[in-house]
Motif scaffolding. Structure first.
Motif, mmCIF file in Angstrom:
data_model
loop_
_atom_site.group_PDB
_atom_site.id
_atom_site.type_symbol
_atom_site.label_atom_id
_atom_site.label_comp_id
_atom_site.label_asym_id
_atom_site.label_seq_id
_atom_site.Cartn_x
_atom_site.Cartn_y
_atom_site.Cartn_z
ATOM 1 N N GLN A 230 8.017 -9.939 -0.349
ATOM 2 C CA GLN A 230 8.466 -9.290 -1.570
ATOM 3 C C GLN A 230 7.244 -8.699 -2.281
ATOM 4 O O GLN A 230 6.114 -9.125 -2.057
ATOM 5 N N CYS A 268 7.120 2.192 2.355
ATOM 6 C CA CYS A 268 7.963 1.476 3.325
ATOM 7 C C CYS A 268 8.626 2.475 4.262
ATOM 8 O O CYS A 268 8.945 3.603 3.874
ATOM 9 N N SER A 270 11.624 2.288 7.632
ATOM 10 C CA SER A 270 12.478 1.534 8.548
ATOM 11 C C SER A 270 12.655 2.356 9.816
ATOM 12 O O SER A 270 13.108 3.509 9.753
ATOM 13 N N ARG A 313 5.602 -11.429 7.633
ATOM 14 C CA ARG A 313 5.553 -11.135 6.201
ATOM 15 C C ARG A 313 4.158 -11.458 5.671
ATOM 16 O O ARG A 313 3.894 -12.569 5.225
ATOM 17 N N PRO A 322 12.180 -5.993 2.828
ATOM 18 C CA PRO A 322 13.536 -5.508 2.555
ATOM 19 C C PRO A 322 13.771 -4.090 3.057
ATOM 20 O O PRO A 322 14.908 -3.710 3.351
ATOM 21 N N ASP A 323 12.673 -3.300 3.150
ATOM 22 C CA ASP A 323 12.788 -1.910 3.617
ATOM 23 C C ASP A 323 12.082 -1.699 4.949
ATOM 24 O O ASP A 323 11.602 -0.613 5.239
ATOM 25 N N TYR A 326 6.238 -2.435 5.540
ATOM 26 C CA TYR A 326 5.866 -2.223 4.147
ATOM 27 C C TYR A 326 4.362 -2.348 3.940
ATOM 28 O O TYR A 326 3.670 -3.077 4.653
#
Length: 582
Positions: A230, A268, A270, A313, A322-323, A326
């Protein structure tokens, strides 16, 4: 006419002189980089202050106390400040004496070494009784005082503590060298990373507990580490979102083109359908002010994605956000920033989405620009080092991703030490995997079974360090190791130059070394006449002397020629003031 012309010139000069005195007064009130007023330093705030990751502070000096072989060999154990030389017998040894004020940010040992319960004693501020008197297994195992997760961890053959240990005046680190009953020497590998601060910096010496302020700062830093993946900052910016599309071969997709001053909070993308070839062909390009290309790196290498690497992470960068992929590195920019994906391959590359978040912020001269550089070495005859970074100017180094592969020799290429030459001072490590907080070829030798990832792990990842892929075919077959390490609380500042290398001489000929190094660098400031990295009243005085013909320093006069017409005069005043005031 002549007298009128002289009168006009005198009037302009007086006007310019007034502007300079006004500018000098304003500059005297601007907090320069490296001299920002601060509350008590605990060591935790360097991690939790997200925008601070990008702020210049060359007054804080990084250091490393390690057991590296002072003779230049590969016996990187049982070397101390005192007694001199490689120690073969039992006895009390001084690891290092540090002069403060300062903070120890990191203590590391191989898990195998720490399990031998080496004594860890620390004497603070000239005291004769140690305030810390424990063992490596207790301190690094999370059973000493408040030294706990997420700052203390066991990781892929290594154990480390990143609980800050502050000292106001000095600290002397002491240990006991060990031999077994059969007189076998226990190899004592260690590293202590630290920072020293200017005299007068408010730092309270370690006391065995935490003040309410330190408790609050620790909680903030722990929350950031526990929430890796995050965004580490609670602020909210404006999002520039790109929907699903395909980037044609040879074409670029602009993700954001922004006017400053501001800061990019996240980048970010994806790409669930991307192949390894796609991640190599597609490049992330970041450009400041229309011409300064600060990043031009393959997407796979920038984010640590593809080629069977673990999904992870990390705190500033990762692949499981989340995207998607990152980057949360703060990217301040003064005038403009352009972020794009460029397809250098022969076929189209699909992306599912991309997102750039940014917000306007006031510019200050202590804000630095993020830079990243990819390098590759294919080891040939005579090659001893792979260079990750060479930079000059002012800034700070914040870490790297390193990818190594060889056809034979297993993981022996990891024997090489990491070396950082910063402003003429050499920081010497003890081995490649040690620099990334692991140990013994990432737990493929001297195997420790009581680890989170178990013996011979293919990967192990943490917020600030990780092994994304480790494997060997037999003891001396094909070997590969992909890893990352971020220096945030312990970032390495430089005032003139920095050179980051790792020994590749233990790799086989033909071994391949790829890296992406990340650092922040202060952009040039025209009004910094004395070239000390800050703009203050002294620069105003030097500039005034130059345009009035009072300076005898040709270099200073040249720096005061703001418009490049070959002379320093009243026509340079407006440009000086514009550069001086952020």
């Amino acid at each position: 006419m002549l007298s009128r012309s002289l009168a006009e010139r005198a009037a302009r000069l007086e006007c310019g002189r007034a502007m300079l005195f006004i500018a000098a007064a304003l500059l005297g009130s601007v907090a320069p980089g490296g001299a920002r007023a601060c509350a008590e330093v605990t060591g935790y705030e360097r991690l939790s202050d997200w925008i601070g990751w990008a702020r210049l502070d060359t007054s804080v000096r990084a250091g490393l106390a390690s057991s590296y072989d002072r003779s230049g060999g590969n016996a990187d154990y049982c070397w101390y400040e005192w007694p001199p030389g490689l120690q073969y017998g039992p006895g009390i040894c001084t690891v290092r004496t540090l002069t403060g004020p300062g903070v120890i940010h990191r203590f590391w040992m191989p898990h195998f070494t720490a399990n031998h319960h080496f004594v860890v004693r620390m004497y603070f501020d000239g005291e004769v009784t140690p305030r810390i008197d424990t063992t490596s297994s207790a301190l690094l195992g999370g059973t000493f005082g408040y030294f706990r997760a997420p700052f203390v961890d066991t990781f892929a053959g290594g154990q480390y503590s990143m609980e800050p240990i502050p000292f106001a005046q000095s600290v002397r680190i002491e240990t006991d060298n060990q031999v077994l009953p059969d007189q076998t020497l226990v190899r004592h590998y260690y590293q202590y990373g630290f920072s020293t601060y200017p005299a007068g910096t408010p730092i309270s010496t370690y006391s065995g507990g935490l003040s309410p302020t330190a408790q609050s700062k620790r909680a903030a830093a722990a929350a950031i580490l526990n929430a890796a993946g995050q965004h580490p900052d609670a602020g909210v910016g404006t999002n520039v979102v790109t929907g699903p599309q395909s980037i044609a071969a040879g074409q670029s997709l602009v993700l954001a083109d922004l006017a400053g001053p501001g800061v990019v909070r996240r980048v970010c993308t994806s790409m669930p359908a991307a192949t390894d070839d796609d991640l190599t062909a597609l490049r992330l390009i970041i450009q400041y002010d229309g011409t300064d290309v600060a990043v031009d790196v393959a997407v796979g290498e920038f984010f640590g994605a593809g080629r069977g690497r673990a999904v992870y992470r990390g705190l500033p960068i990762g692949t499981a956000g989340p995207d998607g992929y990152y980057s949360y590195w703060p990217m301040p920019f003064r005038r403009s920033i352009r972020i794009e994906l460029r397809n250098g391959g022969d076929s189209d590359v699909p992306i599912a989405a991309a997102r750039v978040e940014w917000q306007p912020i006031p510019w200050s001269h202590d804000l630095c620009l993020l830079r990243a550089e990819a390098r590759m070495t294919v080891r040939g005859t005579g090659d001893e080092f792979h260079t990750l970074l060479t930079a000059s100017g002012r800034g700070h180094y914040v870490g790297n991703l390193l990818y190594i592969e060889q056809d034979s020799g297993g993981l022996t290429m990891l024997e090489g030490d990491d070396l950082v030459l910063v402003d003429g001072e050499l920081l010497s490590g003890t081995g490649a995997e040690d620099a990334y907080n692991g140990g013994y070829f990432y737990n493929w030798t001297k195997i420790q079974y009581d680890e989170p990832e178990g013996p011979s792990p293919r990967s192990a990842t943490r917020p600030l360090c990780g092994a994304l892929f480790v494997h060997r075919d037999g003891a001396f077959g094909h070997g590969r190791a992909d890893q990352y390490r971020w220096y945030i609380a312990d970032r390495i500042g430089f005032s003139s130059d920095i050179d980051v290398k790792i020994e590749c001489s233990y790799g086989q000929y033909g071994s391949i070394w790829r890296s992406v190094a990340f650092w922040y660098q202060q952009p040039p400031i025209a009004a910094d006449v004395n070239d000390d990295g800050v703009v203050d009243a002294l620069d105003g005085s030097l500039f005034l002397e130059a345009i009035l013909g009072m300076s005898v320093d040709p270099a200073a006069v040249k720096r005061c020629d703001m418009n490049g017409d070959g002379r320093a005069d009243g026509e340079d005043i407006a440009l000086f003031v514009a550069s001086a005031i952020p």
